[in-house]
Enzyme design. Structure first.
Site, mmCIF file in Angstrom:
data_model
loop_
_atom_site.group_PDB
_atom_site.id
_atom_site.type_symbol
_atom_site.label_atom_id
_atom_site.label_comp_id
_atom_site.label_asym_id
_atom_site.label_seq_id
_atom_site.Cartn_x
_atom_site.Cartn_y
_atom_site.Cartn_z
ATOM 1 N N GLY A 1 74.839 41.043 26.218
ATOM 2 C CA GLY A 1 73.737 41.306 27.134
ATOM 3 C C GLY A 1 73.909 40.712 28.511
ATOM 4 O O GLY A 1 73.208 41.089 29.443
ATOM 5 N N HIS B 1 41.785 55.781 44.976
ATOM 6 C CA HIS B 1 40.952 54.640 45.352
ATOM 7 C C HIS B 1 40.289 54.064 44.108
ATOM 8 O O HIS B 1 39.826 54.816 43.250
ATOM 9 C CB HIS B 1 39.876 55.081 46.353
ATOM 10 C CG HIS B 1 38.910 54.002 46.710
ATOM 11 N ND1 HIS B 1 39.249 52.972 47.567
ATOM 12 C CD2 HIS B 1 37.626 53.776 46.301
ATOM 13 C CE1 HIS B 1 38.206 52.170 47.689
ATOM 14 N NE2 HIS B 1 37.206 52.635 46.942
#
Length: 470
Positions: free
Chosen positions: A40, A451
């Site tokens: 990894g 919004h």
């Protein structure tokens, strides 16, 4: 025993090496993937994954302590909360173990074409490697294509007495089970700042020592000052312009760090010392001389725009070559090589955007040029800044620290943006897409955003563009 021949050899299972092994295997190539440490690479084992997992723990603690700021009922004793560090580390370890298990399982699915060799590799010739296996024994391998993806490790400064005080690197700090009473952090860069806020929120006293006159040397002064102010509000102490020259253990077991400052000598004491003064490449034990592979004076492997070294068929990917050290850049190195080798598409590794984010609170994100860089390049530009506090979403949530800063060229297209504030990395991605599409700033200014969202700030940030330069 004769060397085993492969179509390709990849040294290092980081964010470039792993997907490249899978891609080459999928194309029918026989690949040897050599890993000396843990599968990894740095991102999974001691970089992005573990630090962001622990930062999430720190954020939850902070939210509990500050719940009263949004009129939520106070949790009894929340102000004095400290982390259960052993439990937080165990959670982090479980996530990393799961990820490594997934990587190994993925290679098992490609076992017909991917041979995983766990051990140390060193060149014996331009296309030959000697592998000292962790399980014992040796194996010699050869291939016409070799990809070096061995990354970096912590750089340790030359400070008298440092080797005798059991200092910590970030790798070791991530495994600490007991909370430091007072953590000294040597280095005010991106890594040091993330850890400073993490451990302050865990309950440690934290002091950051930086040799330069400001934090984050690659950022504009106003950005550094804004982030420092936000971190100082949480009780993090900063000692700038301080060059460490000696360190020792006191009779009580604490660390004593001596630094030179403009005001004279200063002694700093703490229970633990984190060294976060940069990285150095893992190139010194690869036997590069036997292959004739060139490096710069710091040991980084030199590459061209296509990530090729000076030796035909040998590439360097990720942090091992000069340039920005970010996981997403390493992954893009894989894509550059994959596209060239498997899809016949060549793309320069130098002509690409560089987005990045520092996961402090507020986070800091940048894409494109800073104002300082624009000045260095003598580019005409206009700049605008906007405090986060004017955004509606900031007023609703109470998260109002920071500001946005955007640069626009003479052609009304974006040159870059630096965002210090909530969700900075996500807003930066919107700006990056606009830059990739060569949109003019007016198109972002006139765009309809839902919004109330943080993105609405893009309607307003360009209103006060101020011309700088010719």
């Amino acid at each position: 025993m004769p060397a085993t021949a492969f179509d390709a050899i990849i040294i290092g299972s980081g964010q470039a090496g792993n997907p490249l092994a899978t891609a080459l295997a999928g194309a029918g190539r026989h690949v040897a993937l050599i890993e000396e440490n843990k599968l990894g690479g740095s991102c999974i084992n001691y970089g992005c994954s573990p630090t962001k997992t622990l930062l999430a723990t720190a954020e939850r603690l902070h939210l509990l302590r500050t719940a009263a700021a949004v009129a939520a009922p106070e949790v009894a004793g929340a102000a004095a909360l400290k982390v259960d560090l052993a439990a937080a580390v165990a959670r982090k370890d479980a996530l990393i173990a799961k990820t490594r298990k997934g990587i190994r399982a993925n290679f098992a699915q490609h076992a017909e074409h991917v041979t995983l060799l766990e051990g140390h590799a060193a060149f014996t010739a331009p296309h030959s490697l000697h592998v000292t296996l962790a399980s014992g024994g040796i194996q010699d391998v050869t291939a016409p294509l070799i990809f070096i993806n061995t990354g970096t490790r912590a750089a340790v400064p030359d400070v008298a007495g440092l080797a005798e005080v059991d200092y910590l690197t970030t790798t070791q700090l991530l495994d600490l089970k007991e909370l430091p009473e007072h953590l000294l952090i040597l280095g005010g860069g991106y890594i040091g700042l993330e850890f400073s806020q993490m451990f302050r929120r865990f309950g440690s006293r934290v002091t950051v020592i930086e040799s330069g006159p400001q934090l984050l040397e690659r950022e504009d002064d106003d950005v550094c000052q804004g982030l420092q102010a936000a971190l100082s509000q949480e009780g993090i102490e900063f000692v700038l312009g301080a060059r460490a020259h000696s360190v020792s253990r006191t009779p009580s077991g604490n660390i004593s760090l001596m630094v030179h400052t403009a005001e004279g000598e200063r002694r700093l004491r703490g229970s633990h010392l984190l060294v976060a003064t940069g990285r150095r490449p893992n190139s010194d034990k690869l036997g590069l001389g036997f292959a004739g592979i060139k490096t710069n004076d710091k040991g980084y492997i030199l590459v061209n725009d296509n990530l090729q070294t000076n030796v035909r068929g040998v590439y360097a990917l990720g942090d091992i070559h000069p340039g920005p050290q970010f996981t997403h850049i390493s992954y893009d190195d894989y894509r550059v090589v994959r596209d060239a080798l498997l899809h016949g598409r060549k793309r320069s590794a130098r002509q690409r955007p560089l987005p990045y984010c520092v996961f402090t609170d507020p986070p800091l994100a940048r894409i494109g040029l800073s104002e300082g860089q624009a000045q260095e390049q003598k580019l005409p530009y206009r700049v605008a800044t906007m405090p986060v506090s004017v955004i509606g979403r900031a007023q609703h949530t109470g998260e109002s620290r920071g500001f946005w800063k955007v640069l626009v060229g003479n052609d009304d297209r974006l040159l870059g943006a630096t965002l210090l504030g909530p969700e900075a990395g996500e807003i930066m991605a919107v700006i990056e897409v606009a830059m990739a599409g060569r949109l003019k700033y007016q198109q972002l200014q006139d765009m309809i955003f839902a919004h109330p969202t943080w993105a609405e700030g893009l309607n307003n940030v360009f209103r006060d563009l101020r011309r700088v330069g010719k």
